[in-house]
Design a protein around this motif. Sequence first.
Motif, PDB file in Angstrom:
ATOM      1  N   SER A  55       1.420  22.357   3.185  1.00  0.00           N
ATOM      2  CA  SER A  55       0.946  20.981   3.305  1.00  0.00           C
ATOM      3  C   SER A  55       0.137  20.875   4.586  1.00  0.00           C
ATOM      4  O   SER A  55       0.294  21.689   5.504  1.00  0.00           O
ATOM      5  N   ASN A  69      -8.170  14.350   3.019  1.00  0.00           N
ATOM      6  CA  ASN A  69      -7.325  13.239   2.612  1.00  0.00           C
ATOM      7  C   ASN A  69      -6.077  13.138   3.479  1.00  0.00           C
ATOM      8  O   ASN A  69      -5.031  12.709   3.029  1.00  0.00           O
ATOM      9  N   ASP A 108      -5.432  13.685  -7.311  1.00  0.00           N
ATOM     10  CA  ASP A 108      -4.021  13.348  -7.236  1.00  0.00           C
ATOM     11  C   ASP A 108      -3.601  12.666  -8.531  1.00  0.00           C
ATOM     12  O   ASP A 108      -4.272  11.739  -9.002  1.00  0.00           O
ATOM     13  N   TRP A 130       4.504  13.708  -2.265  1.00  0.00           N
ATOM     14  CA  TRP A 130       3.979  14.553  -1.185  1.00  0.00           C
ATOM     15  C   TRP A 130       4.358  14.040   0.201  1.00  0.00           C
ATOM     16  O   TRP A 130       4.540  12.829   0.409  1.00  0.00           O
ATOM     17  N   ASP A 148      -2.309  11.252   0.118  1.00  0.00           N
ATOM     18  CA  ASP A 148      -2.056  11.564  -1.282  1.00  0.00           C
ATOM     19  C   ASP A 148      -1.024  10.622  -1.887  1.00  0.00           C
ATOM     20  O   ASP A 148      -1.254  10.025  -2.941  1.00  0.00           O
ATOM     21  N   THR A 149       0.106  10.485  -1.211  1.00  0.00           N
ATOM     22  CA  THR A 149       1.181   9.666  -1.770  1.00  0.00           C
ATOM     23  C   THR A 149       0.855   8.180  -1.719  1.00  0.00           C
ATOM     24  O   THR A 149       0.932   7.477  -2.737  1.00  0.00           O
ATOM     25  N   LEU A 157      -1.953   6.703  -4.167  1.00  0.00           N
ATOM     26  CA  LEU A 157      -1.520   6.409  -5.538  1.00  0.00           C
ATOM     27  C   LEU A 157      -0.658   5.155  -5.595  1.00  0.00           C
ATOM     28  O   LEU A 157      -0.764   4.350  -6.528  1.00  0.00           O
ATOM     29  N   PHE A 196       4.520  13.755  -8.180  1.00  0.00           N
ATOM     30  CA  PHE A 196       3.120  13.706  -7.813  1.00  0.00           C
ATOM     31  C   PHE A 196       2.623  15.156  -7.776  1.00  0.00           C
ATOM     32  O   PHE A 196       3.305  16.035  -7.221  1.00  0.00           O
ATOM     33  N   TRP A 230      -1.062  17.937  -7.901  1.00  0.00           N
ATOM     34  CA  TRP A 230      -2.497  18.154  -7.833  1.00  0.00           C
ATOM     35  C   TRP A 230      -3.009  18.756  -9.133  1.00  0.00           C
ATOM     36  O   TRP A 230      -2.351  19.592  -9.757  1.00  0.00           O
ATOM     37  N   GLY A 269      -6.451   7.358  -9.798  1.00  0.00           N
ATOM     38  CA  GLY A 269      -6.074   8.509  -8.986  1.00  0.00           C
ATOM     39  C   GLY A 269      -6.926   8.603  -7.733  1.00  0.00           C
ATOM     40  O   GLY A 269      -7.849   7.815  -7.522  1.00  0.00           O
ATOM     41  N   TRP A 310     -10.069  14.212  -3.572  1.00  0.00           N
ATOM     42  CA  TRP A 310     -10.053  14.756  -2.228  1.00  0.00           C
ATOM     43  C   TRP A 310     -10.800  16.087  -2.203  1.00  0.00           C
ATOM     44  O   TRP A 310     -11.103  16.668  -3.242  1.00  0.00           O
TER      45      TRP A 310
END
Length: 384
Positions: free
Chosen positions: A89, A117, A168, A199, A204-205, A208, A262, A264, A287, A290
């Motif tokens: 990550s 992102n 995402d 995530w 990312d999290t 969404l 979640f 990718w 979505g 990124w």
Amino acid sequence: MTDTRMTRVELLRRGAAGATALSLPALLAACGGGGGGGGGGEVADVLNFSNWELYIDTQWAKQHKRIPTLQQFTKKTGIKVNYFEDVNSNPEYFAKVQGRLSRGQGIGRDIFVSTDNDRPAGEYVSNKWVQKLDKSLIPNFSNLIAAQQHPPFDPDREYSLPWLSGMDGIAWNEELTDPVTTVDKLFTDPKLKGKVTVWNSMGDTLGLVMLENGDDPAKVTDASFDRSIAKVQKAVDSGQIRRFTGNDYAQPLANGDLAACFAWSGDVAQLIADNPKLHWSVPEHGGIIWTDNMFIPLGGSVPTASTYMNFVYDPQVAAQIAVGTSYISSVDGVKPDAVKLDPDSAKNPLIFPDAGTLSQLHQNDPTMFSNPDYNKKWLAVQGK
């Protein structure tokens, strides 16, 4: 592209040609052109490259009895590649390397990959923990699509070059749940309790979650941020969310240890090849798109890294990486070569998103990542 081995003198003098047409939507960024260069030193015998898991064409090449692009690069240049899948990550990799970089020390890598992102990409550049590309060794830089030429964290692409882009979304295992196409179902369905991950990457999290809330992740306010944090916190407190992950959700999902998460886009596309019970979708409320970017850290060899970047910006090479990973290339002219490799790739929305898919995708507000209050709240919801 040729497989003929080149001497280093030839390598420093030689460039590859451009190509034809590929485009991402205007939502990715805006148009523009190149700029200067940097570096110095000589091309080394070895390239040390840190990347994410499931992010290179090696497995696909073996399945299709082709030479992986890493081996093609070595054959062409004589440069051995030590390829490390040790980016799980963005926050974790940043935490691992920031100490040495802040002291001006190397990290034993010539290239590493980080996402736009998330906070670290901007930190690497603003702190001067990464070196300028030597664009004199990257004539294929001209193949960078216009939409990717001026990202906020590196406006003139002096320090970075896109690796791949992705989306995402939500993945689920049909043996464990019916389709999961909304964040609300992921966060509230009692059948999924304790079998869900999200995530540890804020953009990312929360991107969404904001879309599910009816908020615009491209224009984050204190109120919209707090609404998204509250929704995640509620799912954590209820035990719905098992944990926060980086790329390490992939194996538990494939093994059936997770019902939904979640995920990718390209990761799940590769997992589906071995487990057709897995599915992935852009959520009903939209979505996030990124781009991961190659950087040359302090201590890395600029000439060696720049040489590799030039290689992967040859459309023929970029096509193999895109088809082999099911991610989106930023290299202009990649589609004709991708279709030669796999005619079905032209209709694969994970590699070449169609208008319908693109209309569902959004970008995150980059100011969110540099807001210290937001970062503090995001760490708190993870129990940090």
